[in-house]
Design a protein around this motif. Structure first.
Motif, mmCIF file in Angstrom:
data_model
loop_
_atom_site.group_PDB
_atom_site.id
_atom_site.type_symbol
_atom_site.label_atom_id
_atom_site.label_comp_id
_atom_site.label_asym_id
_atom_site.label_seq_id
_atom_site.Cartn_x
_atom_site.Cartn_y
_atom_site.Cartn_z
ATOM 1 N N ASP A 168 28.381 40.020 48.038
ATOM 2 C CA ASP A 168 29.010 39.518 49.262
ATOM 3 C C ASP A 168 30.207 40.050 49.460
ATOM 4 O O ASP A 168 31.067 41.334 48.228
ATOM 5 C CB ASP A 168 29.203 37.874 48.759
ATOM 6 C CG ASP A 168 28.621 37.355 49.553
ATOM 7 O OD1 ASP A 168 27.568 37.291 50.300
ATOM 8 O OD2 ASP A 168 28.726 35.947 48.596
ATOM 9 N N SER A 169 30.671 40.667 50.157
ATOM 10 C CA SER A 169 32.179 41.173 50.328
ATOM 11 C C SER A 169 33.406 40.758 49.590
ATOM 12 O O SER A 169 33.390 39.273 49.902
ATOM 13 C CB SER A 169 32.352 42.564 51.861
ATOM 14 O OG SER A 169 32.090 40.834 52.903
ATOM 15 N N THR A 170 34.607 41.477 50.028
ATOM 16 C CA THR A 170 35.562 40.978 49.371
ATOM 17 C C THR A 170 36.436 39.549 50.083
ATOM 18 O O THR A 170 36.294 38.319 50.216
ATOM 19 C CB THR A 170 36.724 41.994 49.180
ATOM 20 O OG1 THR A 170 36.468 42.522 48.083
ATOM 21 C CG2 THR A 170 37.794 41.267 49.323
ATOM 22 N N GLY A 183 43.347 38.070 45.646
ATOM 23 C CA GLY A 183 43.358 37.256 44.403
ATOM 24 C C GLY A 183 41.969 37.253 44.825
ATOM 25 O O GLY A 183 41.098 37.168 43.029
ATOM 26 N N ILE A 184 40.579 38.223 45.491
ATOM 27 C CA ILE A 184 39.756 38.286 45.183
ATOM 28 C C ILE A 184 39.356 38.939 44.230
ATOM 29 O O ILE A 184 38.379 39.877 42.750
ATOM 30 C CB ILE A 184 38.787 38.718 45.824
ATOM 31 C CG1 ILE A 184 38.201 36.802 46.638
ATOM 32 C CG2 ILE A 184 36.844 38.931 45.591
ATOM 33 C CD1 ILE A 184 37.618 35.791 45.949
ATOM 34 N N GLU A 185 39.679 40.229 44.596
ATOM 35 C CA GLU A 185 40.016 41.917 43.579
ATOM 36 C C GLU A 185 40.518 41.569 42.370
ATOM 37 O O GLU A 185 40.202 41.939 41.251
ATOM 38 C CB GLU A 185 40.718 42.668 44.696
ATOM 39 C CG GLU A 185 39.986 42.828 45.684
ATOM 40 C CD GLU A 185 39.400 44.114 46.153
ATOM 41 O OE1 GLU A 185 38.922 44.352 44.532
ATOM 42 O OE2 GLU A 185 38.513 43.927 46.942
ATOM 43 N N SER A 189 38.244 41.948 39.143
ATOM 44 C CA SER A 189 39.295 42.830 38.284
ATOM 45 C C SER A 189 39.102 42.605 36.841
ATOM 46 O O SER A 189 38.430 43.039 35.445
ATOM 47 C CB SER A 189 40.453 43.365 38.616
ATOM 48 O OG SER A 189 41.432 42.472 38.325
ATOM 49 N N ILE A 190 38.951 41.132 36.427
ATOM 50 C CA ILE A 190 39.300 40.579 35.377
ATOM 51 C C ILE A 190 37.337 40.261 34.419
ATOM 52 O O ILE A 190 37.459 41.045 33.694
ATOM 53 C CB ILE A 190 39.663 39.484 35.547
ATOM 54 C CG1 ILE A 190 40.944 39.527 35.770
ATOM 55 C CG2 ILE A 190 39.229 38.369 34.250
ATOM 56 C CD1 ILE A 190 42.030 38.404 35.569
ATOM 57 N N LEU A 191 36.957 40.208 36.241
ATOM 58 C CA LEU A 191 35.619 40.594 35.359
ATOM 59 C C LEU A 191 34.854 41.602 35.030
ATOM 60 O O LEU A 191 34.010 42.055 34.189
ATOM 61 C CB LEU A 191 34.453 40.043 36.956
ATOM 62 C CG LEU A 191 34.363 38.405 36.802
ATOM 63 C CD1 LEU A 191 33.898 37.866 37.958
ATOM 64 C CD2 LEU A 191 34.118 37.629 35.565
ATOM 65 N N LEU A 192 35.341 42.975 35.764
ATOM 66 C CA LEU A 192 34.486 44.497 35.119
ATOM 67 C C LEU A 192 35.972 44.482 33.927
ATOM 68 O O LEU A 192 35.185 45.314 33.453
ATOM 69 C CB LEU A 192 35.649 45.009 36.310
ATOM 70 C CG LEU A 192 34.830 45.425 37.970
ATOM 71 C CD1 LEU A 192 35.267 46.057 38.137
ATOM 72 C CD2 LEU A 192 33.461 45.529 37.876
ATOM 73 N N ARG A 193 36.666 44.033 33.287
ATOM 74 C CA ARG A 193 37.476 44.387 32.800
ATOM 75 C C ARG A 193 36.705 43.185 31.165
ATOM 76 O O ARG A 193 36.062 44.163 30.469
ATOM 77 C CB ARG A 193 38.685 44.078 32.241
ATOM 78 C CG ARG A 193 39.388 45.175 32.887
ATOM 79 C CD ARG A 193 40.777 44.737 32.366
ATOM 80 N NE ARG A 193 41.408 43.277 32.911
ATOM 81 C CZ ARG A 193 42.258 43.387 33.976
ATOM 82 N NH1 ARG A 193 42.243 44.031 35.270
ATOM 83 N NH2 ARG A 193 42.457 42.017 33.831
ATOM 84 N N GLN A 194 36.309 42.224 31.660
ATOM 85 C CA GLN A 194 35.277 41.669 30.693
ATOM 86 C C GLN A 194 33.683 41.778 29.708
ATOM 87 O O GLN A 194 33.471 41.682 28.725
ATOM 88 C CB GLN A 194 35.523 39.730 31.051
ATOM 89 C CG GLN A 194 34.821 38.807 30.257
ATOM 90 C CD GLN A 194 35.109 37.281 30.915
ATOM 91 O OE1 GLN A 194 35.205 37.605 31.835
ATOM 92 N NE2 GLN A 194 34.232 36.798 30.068
#
Length: 229
Positions: A168-170, A183-185, A189-194
């Motif tokens: 799914d796109s943003t 909000g999605i971005e 970004s949190i998930l990418l860091r996690q």
């Protein structure tokens, strides 16, 4: 009779000897135990009826804790549902004696993943009486399964991760979850860091490799055990 032909004739003591069923059974059990391959026998309800030491080590359980328990209790949740479906299909299909199924398996306690070769044994009516299984490990991931508290997701981030894995796109995610693009971005970004990955593709791939999604399910679904209460 030529001397070379005489050499081929078994000794008289062997010609008159018989091998009992108990002796045969002992030989089979010895080969079963010393094969160096994980082997087990399941009944049609998938309870473990026989298991060798190698298989119990791969399960991460002592033999007495494996015997007479459902085989599915020893595999990770991400593979359990799909594995049950495959076994049900195998049992209901009334397979021929030569049939063999290769199934993807990951053990819960050890994180060992691999292929399970299933060989059904049928009676004269074609009904499956038991299933002999042989496990061939492919890899060991010490960090699996991921159920540590710091790795668990909130209900919202789980939905976002599912959307990322589904492609799914943003904009689409924002519409589905009633959030702004920013909000999605932010949550992505949190998930990418996690997960310590550089982009969305790597995020989805790592989540699958860590067993966060249920295997054989589309669209992707995060396992309940990976979501915070």
């Amino acid at each position: 009779m030529a001397e070379r032909d005489f050499a081929r004739v078994p000794a008289p003591s062997l010609l008159g000897s018989e091998i009992s069923a108990e002796d045969c059974g002992d030989v089979v059990l010895s080969l079963f135990e010393k094969s160096g391959i994980g082997l087990a026998v399941l009944d049609p309800a998938l309870r473990v009826r026989a298991v060798n030491e190698m298989f119990s080590e791969q399960c991460g359980r002592p033999r007495e804790a494996v015997m007479d328990h459902s085989f599915l209790t020893f595999v990770h949740l991400s593979t359990r549902i799909n594995l049950l479906r495959q076994f049900e299909r195998l049992i209901r299909s009334r397979p021929s004696p030569a049939v063999r199924r290769s199934l993807a398996v990951r053990f819960e306690a050890t994180g060992i993943a691999g292929r399970l070769a299933a060989f059904p044994v049928t009676d004269s009516t074609g009904r499956v009486r038991m299933i002999a299984v042989q496990f061939a490990p492919e890899r060991i991931e010490e960090s699996f399964p991921v159920v540590r508290e710091q790795r668990k997701l909130t209900a919202l981030t789980a939905k976002i991760l599912e959307g990322v894995a589904a492609g799914d796109s943003t904009m689409r995610l924002a519409a589905k979850l009633f959030l702004s693009r920013q909000g999605i971005e932010y949550h992505v970004s949190i998930l990418l860091r996690q997960f310590q990955v550089p982009n969305r593709t790597a995020l989805a791939a790592k989540a699958y490799s860590m067993g966060i999604f249920s295997i054989g399910c589309w669209p992707p679904r995060v396992l309940p055990e990976c979501i915070r209460d």
